[in-house]
Structure formats: structure tokens, C-alpha cells
Design a protein around this motif. Structure first.
Motif, mmCIF file in Angstrom:
data_model
loop_
_atom_site.group_PDB
_atom_site.id
_atom_site.type_symbol
_atom_site.label_atom_id
_atom_site.label_comp_id
_atom_site.label_asym_id
_atom_site.label_seq_id
_atom_site.Cartn_x
_atom_site.Cartn_y
_atom_site.Cartn_z
ATOM 1 N N LEU A 1 13.963 -4.890 0.622
ATOM 2 C CA LEU A 1 12.956 -3.892 1.269
ATOM 3 C C LEU A 1 13.643 -3.243 2.572
ATOM 4 C CD1 LEU A 1 10.031 -6.390 1.110
ATOM 5 C CD2 LEU A 1 10.428 -4.366 -0.090
ATOM 6 N N GLU A 2 13.870 -2.006 2.459
ATOM 7 C CA GLU A 2 14.372 -1.202 3.722
ATOM 8 C C GLU A 2 13.445 -0.435 4.552
ATOM 9 O OE1 GLU A 2 17.660 2.492 3.986
ATOM 10 O OE2 GLU A 2 16.722 2.218 1.962
ATOM 11 N N SER A 3 13.493 -0.681 5.728
ATOM 12 C CA SER A 3 12.732 0.095 6.785
ATOM 13 C C SER A 3 12.897 1.360 6.776
ATOM 14 C CB SER A 3 12.823 -0.619 8.100
ATOM 15 O OG SER A 3 12.169 0.172 9.106
ATOM 16 N N VAL A 4 11.890 2.280 6.692
ATOM 17 C CA VAL A 4 12.143 3.728 6.688
ATOM 18 C C VAL A 4 12.570 4.039 8.197
ATOM 19 C CG1 VAL A 4 10.889 6.018 6.795
ATOM 20 C CG2 VAL A 4 10.379 4.093 5.062
ATOM 21 N N SER A 5 12.050 3.507 9.065
ATOM 22 C CA SER A 5 12.385 3.868 10.516
ATOM 23 C C SER A 5 13.860 3.385 11.187
ATOM 24 C CB SER A 5 11.396 3.044 11.400
ATOM 25 O OG SER A 5 11.398 1.615 11.742
ATOM 26 N N SER A 6 14.171 2.249 10.514
ATOM 27 C CA SER A 6 15.591 1.809 11.298
ATOM 28 C C SER A 6 16.718 1.760 10.146
ATOM 29 C CB SER A 6 15.441 0.136 11.496
ATOM 30 O OG SER A 6 15.086 -0.554 10.514
ATOM 31 N N GLU B 1 0.806 -1.360 0.205
ATOM 32 C CA GLU B 1 -0.057 -0.009 0.030
ATOM 33 C C GLU B 1 0.919 1.157 0.073
ATOM 34 O OE1 GLU B 1 -2.617 -0.253 3.350
ATOM 35 O OE2 GLU B 1 -3.331 -2.029 2.721
ATOM 36 N N ARG B 2 0.437 2.201 -0.792
ATOM 37 C CA ARG B 2 1.401 3.559 -0.839
ATOM 38 C C ARG B 2 0.850 4.232 0.323
ATOM 39 N NH1 ARG B 2 4.752 4.218 -4.831
ATOM 40 N NH2 ARG B 2 4.317 3.115 -6.898
ATOM 41 N N LEU C 1 5.956 1.435 10.095
ATOM 42 C CA LEU C 1 5.358 0.607 9.286
ATOM 43 C C LEU C 1 5.670 0.818 7.842
ATOM 44 C CD1 LEU C 1 1.993 0.537 11.067
ATOM 45 C CD2 LEU C 1 4.081 -0.655 11.760
ATOM 46 N N GLN C 2 6.497 1.638 7.574
ATOM 47 C CA GLN C 2 6.919 2.285 6.133
ATOM 48 C C GLN C 2 8.139 1.560 5.524
ATOM 49 O OE1 GLN C 2 6.084 6.435 5.470
ATOM 50 N NE2 GLN C 2 4.165 6.207 6.852
ATOM 51 N N TRP C 3 8.152 1.228 4.210
ATOM 52 C CA TRP C 3 9.318 0.716 3.611
ATOM 53 C C TRP C 3 9.619 1.260 2.320
ATOM 54 C CZ3 TRP C 3 11.636 -3.703 6.168
ATOM 55 C CH2 TRP C 3 10.987 -3.890 7.440
ATOM 56 N N LYS C 4 10.847 1.123 1.792
ATOM 57 C CA LYS C 4 11.346 1.548 0.653
ATOM 58 C C LYS C 4 11.648 0.450 -0.176
ATOM 59 C CE LYS C 4 13.000 5.982 2.081
ATOM 60 N NZ LYS C 4 14.126 6.870 2.228
ATOM 61 N N ILE C 5 11.259 0.245 -1.298
ATOM 62 C CA ILE C 5 11.899 -0.715 -2.225
ATOM 63 C C ILE C 5 13.043 -0.458 -3.069
ATOM 64 C CG2 ILE C 5 11.227 -2.179 -4.439
ATOM 65 C CD1 ILE C 5 8.337 -1.806 -3.761
ATOM 66 N N VAL C 6 14.201 -1.248 -2.955
ATOM 67 C CA VAL C 6 15.597 -0.860 -3.389
ATOM 68 C C VAL C 6 15.930 -1.784 -4.317
ATOM 69 C CG1 VAL C 6 17.906 -0.474 -2.798
ATOM 70 C CG2 VAL C 6 16.016 0.106 -1.061
#
Length: 120
Positions: free
Chosen positions: A96-101, A43-44, A83-88
Motif C-alpha cells: 500500500l503506497e501513500s499518494v501524498s508521501s 473505498e474508491r 488519505l488516498q493510497w495505491k495498491i502495488v
């Protein structure tokens, strides 16, 4: 909505969202076809993606830098960087990279059934 199975390149296992009674995802060798526990929705959210388990309805939580294990939670991902991720893009597919950590989801190897969050 399109569902995805998330397969680890290193272990060959799939990320398992389990059911609502569990807060920790697993890695499994089952066939993902028709298996709702191995199906995920992207989900965006806030310019990133939230990764939601079809089976549990919970979102993948990348936690903070002090933790090495991802969790599953029912919190709303809007405005929640955990709960947000970036696709690398990478050589063998995506990471999948966690935005928070800032850590990546790691499927480990076949000897382990629990995924990790790692800096590599």
C-alpha cells in the motif's frame, strides 16, 4: 461492503484501527475473524483508494514525506491526497503506497507494535 484484514508479511501482525479515541494505528497478533478493530474497507476515491477502519470509522492517513508514522483521521478522503493510497502488486501479495508521501505502509517485525511509512 466487503471488509478486509490487512496482514503484514514481515511481522505476521494485523493492522488495528482501534477506536475513535485513538489517532494512531497499531499492529496486533489477534485473530481478525469477527474482530472489527482489524477490519478495513477500501473505498474508491479520485482514482485511488481510501482505507477506512470499521471500528473507528477513521481513514488511514499517509501524511507527507517528513513523517514516518501513519495516522487515523475522520476527514473526507475526496480531494485529500493524504488519505488516498495505491495498491502495488509485489512478489508476496500487495503493498500500500501513500499518494501524498510516496511511502509504503510497513508492518515492521514482531518486536514493534506500531506501523511505519517507509520508502522501501
Amino acid at each position: 461492503m466487503v471488509h478486509f484484514a490487512l496482514k503484514s508479511v514481515s511481522s505476521g501482525r494485523y493492522l488495528d484501527g482501534r477506536n475513535d479515541a485513538h489517532d494512531d494505528p497499531l499492529m496486533t497478533e489477534r485473530n481478525p475473524v469477527g474482530d472489527k478493530f482489524l477490519q478495513w474497507c477500501f473505498e474508491r476515491v479520485d482514482g485511488n483508494i481510501a482505507i477506512k477502519s470499521v471500528s473507528s470509522g477513521k481513514y488511514l492517513d499517509g501524511r507527507n514525506d517528513a513523517h514516518d508514522n501513519p495516522l487515523l483521521t475522520k476527514r473526507n478522503p475526496a480531494g485529500d491526497r493524504f488519505l488516498q493510497w495505491k495498491i502495488v502488486e509485489c512478489d508476496q501479495g500487495i503493498a500500500l503506497e501513500s499518494v501524498s508521501s510516496g511511502k509504503y505502509l510497513d508492518g515492521r517485525n514482531k518486536q514493534h507494535a506500531n506501523p511505519l511509512l517507509t520508502k522501501r
